[in-house]
Write a protein that holds these residues in place. Structure first.
Motif, PDB file in Angstrom:
ATOM      1  N   ASP A  62      -2.396  -0.673  -5.597  1.00 38.85           N
ATOM      2  CA  ASP A  62      -1.791  -2.008  -5.589  1.00 38.85           C
ATOM      3  C   ASP A  62      -2.896  -3.043  -5.779  1.00 38.85           C
ATOM      4  O   ASP A  62      -4.041  -2.840  -5.370  1.00 38.85           O
ATOM      5  CB  ASP A  62      -0.949  -2.264  -4.332  1.00 38.85           C
ATOM      6  N   ASP A 118       0.834  -1.212   0.000  1.00 40.38           N
ATOM      7  CA  ASP A 118       0.000   0.000   0.000  1.00 40.38           C
ATOM      8  C   ASP A 118       0.866   1.259   0.000  1.00 40.38           C
ATOM      9  O   ASP A 118       0.538   2.241  -0.673  1.00 40.38           O
ATOM     10  CB  ASP A 118      -0.936   0.001   1.209  1.00 40.38           C
ATOM     11  N   ARG A 170      -5.308   7.605  -6.249  1.00 36.91           N
ATOM     12  CA  ARG A 170      -6.112   6.805  -7.179  1.00 36.91           C
ATOM     13  C   ARG A 170      -6.898   7.671  -8.147  1.00 36.91           C
ATOM     14  O   ARG A 170      -7.403   7.178  -9.155  1.00 36.91           O
ATOM     15  CB  ARG A 170      -7.116   5.951  -6.391  1.00 36.91           C
TER      16      ARG A 170
HETATM   17 MG   LIG Z   1      -4.159  -1.283  -1.505  1.00 40.44          MG
END
Ligand SMILES: [Mg+2]
Length: 322
Positions: free
Chosen positions: A211, A71, A145
């Motif tokens: 990820d 992460d 993101r």
């Molecule tokens: Mg993640």
């Protein structure tokens, strides 16, 4: 061994950062380097839910740490330290505890981090662990993101599906015909490689990253929704390992299973089409392969999956916790 002996014997040697005070204080003191921001993440792992009972205890500890480092990698951060919460089964053995701590010792060296603090108890339930990983990156450079733009290309690191095949194997649902595939798939499931070097090199190049933990299609869905774009994934372009290719050839699995299985801990990321040279040289420096697998367009957070140009039916996009 009581709680205090356990901490002194097993965990205090892991707390090498000065601010951890050898785990002898009520809390640790922590400071990010000048000009850097602190990046924090937490993942929980429960016996029988996130790992199979009977898994090597060193590997339980290492996976717990590595899924968190993955992460941090997705954000572009460099790992620094971690906090550990352990609930050990009442019947846990001394040997199990020592192996668990040994796994952490090895990975602290591998990843250049140390224990900052935590808490340890016994539980009438199964083993349950929680780890908070702390990383750093230059102020304002976190890869989010939400940055995918229409026209961006979508890439993944490494290979996809190995964790899913490793889990099928661990559950006795798959036996590779090629004997050397078994240890490979077992390692992929139990000891993933967080793409820390790649993540840091993607800062300033990638427009967004995540990820791959829930399953590639599900995680691309997270990117698409956070960014408010549509993504098209070319399923036939997704990089697969030789063991996964053999599993497909044997009819033991299908592409949809590999693309939705999760536990990959690779990075999926986006970048403008003109960034290919920069991306490839970043990947080269990080000693990891990256593959172009898709494209972003105007859309509302959806993922379209094509296989050799034809729409591919996928019943469930990935692992759901609830
Ligand atoms: Mg993640």
């Amino acid at each position: 061994m009581n709680e205090f002996e356990l901490i002194a014997d097993l965990f205090a040697p892991l707390a090498t950062t000065p601010g951890a005070f050898g785990l002898k204080d009520d809390a640790a003191v922590f400071r990010a380097p000048e000009g850097f921001e602190t990046v924090i993440t937490k993942d929980v792992m429960i016996e029988g839910v996130h790992y199979l009972s009977g898994t090597n205890p060193a590997r339980v500890a290492q996976k717990l740490l590595r899924v968190n480092l993955s992460d941090l990698a997705a954000m572009g951060a460099e790992p620094q330290s971690y906090l550990l919460g352990c609930q050990f089964r009442e019947d846990v053995s001394q040997n199990w505890l020592h192996e668990f701590a040994q796994g952490l010792t090895e990975d602290q060296t591998t990843f250049g981090i140390s224990l900052l603090g935590g808490d340890t108890t016994k539980t009438p339930g199964p083993n349950a662990f929680s780890l908070t990983a702390i990383g750093a990156l230059p102020q304002g450079t976190a890869i989010r993101r939400s940055g995918v733009q229409p026209g961006d290309e979508i890439w993944v690191s490494g290979t996809i599906g190995d964790g899913a095949m490793g889990l099928m194997m661990a559950k006795g649902e798959y036996t590779p015909k090629d004997a050397s595939d078994a240890p490979f798939l077992k390692d992929c499931l139990e000891l993933p490689t967080p793409r820390i070097g790649l993540g840091q090199r993607l800062r300033g190049i990638a427009s967004a990253a995540i990820d791959v933990s829930d399953g590639l299609i599900a995680d691309l869905g997270h990117l698409a929704r956070a960014s408010g774009v549509g993504l098209t994934l070319a399923a036939d372009a997704v990089p697969l390992s030789d063991p996964c290719r053999r599993a497909l050839a044997e009819g033991a699995s299908d592409l949809a299973t590999l693309l939705t299985g999760g536990d990959d801990y690779e990075l999926a990321f986006s970048a403008p089409a003109g960034s290919r040279d920069g991306l490839l040289s970043a990947a080269d420096d990080a000693h990891v392969a990256i593959t172009l697998v898709g494209l972003a367009s105007d859309g509302e957070g959806t993922v379209r999956v094509l296989n050799e140009g034809q729409p591919m039916a996928v019943s469930q996009s990935g692992y759901r916790h609830f």
